[in-house]
Scaffold this motif. Structure first.
Motif: not given
Length: 388
Positions: A235-240, A127-131, A165-169, A223-225
């Motif tokens: 913002f781009g992903i969420f808005s679009v 349920d964190l989705v993008l985060f 996609l995204h993943g966790l390093d 690569r984001l926290d």
């Protein structure tokens, strides 16, 4: 075609939409992907509508794409929802490039050359989705990453060529980092044939299993926290994502409203001998449907134009975006419910288009932001965060 001369019927003429509508019946019944629809959309340049003209696209904005997706969804909701996920990535590329960031230029060039981009963010129970992500992103010395994990609801599963996609390093010196990138189809990617659902069957949003699927260094875009992040990519992903999803379900609402109007005009009361369109109760119900629908369309137009025009809503953006998605889905569901009541018992048969719309519209409840997340976001915007 340019945004200034935008005519939605040029890309999606009535005769093309009618073919899509006829096919939608078959794909829903047989649980198959709409390959013919996709071929027709590619032929008219639909997969590159959000790509700048100088790169070979149509040069449209999110506002125009929203109108087109509403129109497409009114004909074939599952086709619209499937292609939505490709449009999300090309839309994110536009949001970034409009703000001076060309990190996704390869997405724009790929869309013009025939690549199909899928959206690999959703994970079971995340349920964190993008985060946040349960997918492992393992770095290599050359800057590439190998992704291992399971993504769900991967629309366009039979046809995508690139999966964003995204993943966790968790192993780099600055870990943990959320890594966003794109992997091509390979032997390290398995698509399960597990899409047997209540509605939106033609999206074929199957489960995708990654076993060391490699995104090359030049396809690693961030690569984001972990956690909420003001990065333009987020913002781009969420808005679009939110606005184009809202557009699809708004298109379903419009089609249901049109079908209800047709039914009211064609059905006759045995009691009065008059068309049901003259019955005060039916007229009230149709008016309620129209009032609800009419409130969504201008808000979608306003917010999509604000993204295109780089309007700064500051921290209000996320509540506005999650709010319009939630409102569009809830409105569409209510309009379809009322359309079925206006149309009568014939709409209960699976051969009736409203029966399919009734099943298709339910999928909107499962897309982020879900009702709980939307309400939490809006509550925080107005009341502040919950005190610890």
């Amino acid at each position: 075609m340019t945004a200034a001369s935008f005519d939605p019927t040029a890309l999606l003429p009535d005769e093309l939409l009618e073919r899509f509508r006829e096919r939608a019946v078959v794909h829903d019944r047989e649980n198959t992907f709409p390959d013919d629809d996709l071929a027709d959309l590619i032929a008219v340049g639909y997969t590159a509508i959000l790509v700048p003209r100088e790169l070979g696209g149509a040069g449209l904005g999110l506002a125009e794409a929203s109108v087109l997706q509403q129109r497409l969804a009114g004909s074939a909701p599952a086709t619209a929802l499937a292609i939505n996920m490709h449009l999300v990535w090309t839309g994110v590329a536009k949001v970034l490039s409009d703000r001076g960031d060309d990190a996704l230029r390869f997405v724009q060039e790929g869309a013009v050359s025939g690549e199909i981009f899928a959206f690999g963010i959703s994970e079971a129970g995340n349920d964190l989705v993008l985060f946040g992500s349960d997918t492992d992103a393992a770095p290599a010395a050359d800057g590439s990453y190998a992704f291992t994990g399971t993504k769900i609801f991967t629309s366009l599963a039979p046809v995508w060529s690139q999966l964003g996609l995204h993943g966790l390093d968790t192993t780099s010196p600055d870990a943990p980092k959320l890594v966003f990138g794109f992997v091509p189809r390979s032997d390290a990617v398995t698509t399960r044939d597990d899409w047997d659902t209540l509605g939106m069957r033609a999206t074929q949003s199957r489960t995708t299993v990654l076993d060391g699927a490699v995104a090359p260094a030049d396809r690693i875009v961030r690569r984001l926290d972990p956690g909420p992040n003001p990065d333009p990519l987020v913002f781009g992903i969420f808005s679009v994502f939110e606005l184009l999803l809202a557009s699809v379900y708004t298109g379903i609402a419009r089609r249901a409203l049109d079908l209800a109007v047709d039914a009211a005009r064609s059905r006759t009361s045995k009691r009065t001998g008059a068309a049901l369109s003259q019955d005060p109760d039916i007229r009230w119900r149709v008016a309620e449907m129209a009032l609800a629908y009419d409130a969504i369309v201008p808000q979608l137009a306003s917010l999509t134009r604000d993204v295109d025009d780089r309007v700064d809503h500051g921290p209000r953006w996320f509540s506005l975006l999650s709010g319009v998605k939630h409102r569009a889905v809830a409105t569409a569901k209510r309009v379809v419910d009322d359309a079925i009541l206006v149309s009568g018992g014939s709409s209960y048969f699976s051969r009736n288009e409203l029966s399919r719309l009734y099943r298709d519209v339910l999928a909107g409840l499962f897309h982020p932001s879900d009702p709980e997340s939307a309400h939490a976001t809006v509550a925080t915007a107005w009341l502040g965060p919950i005190e610890s």
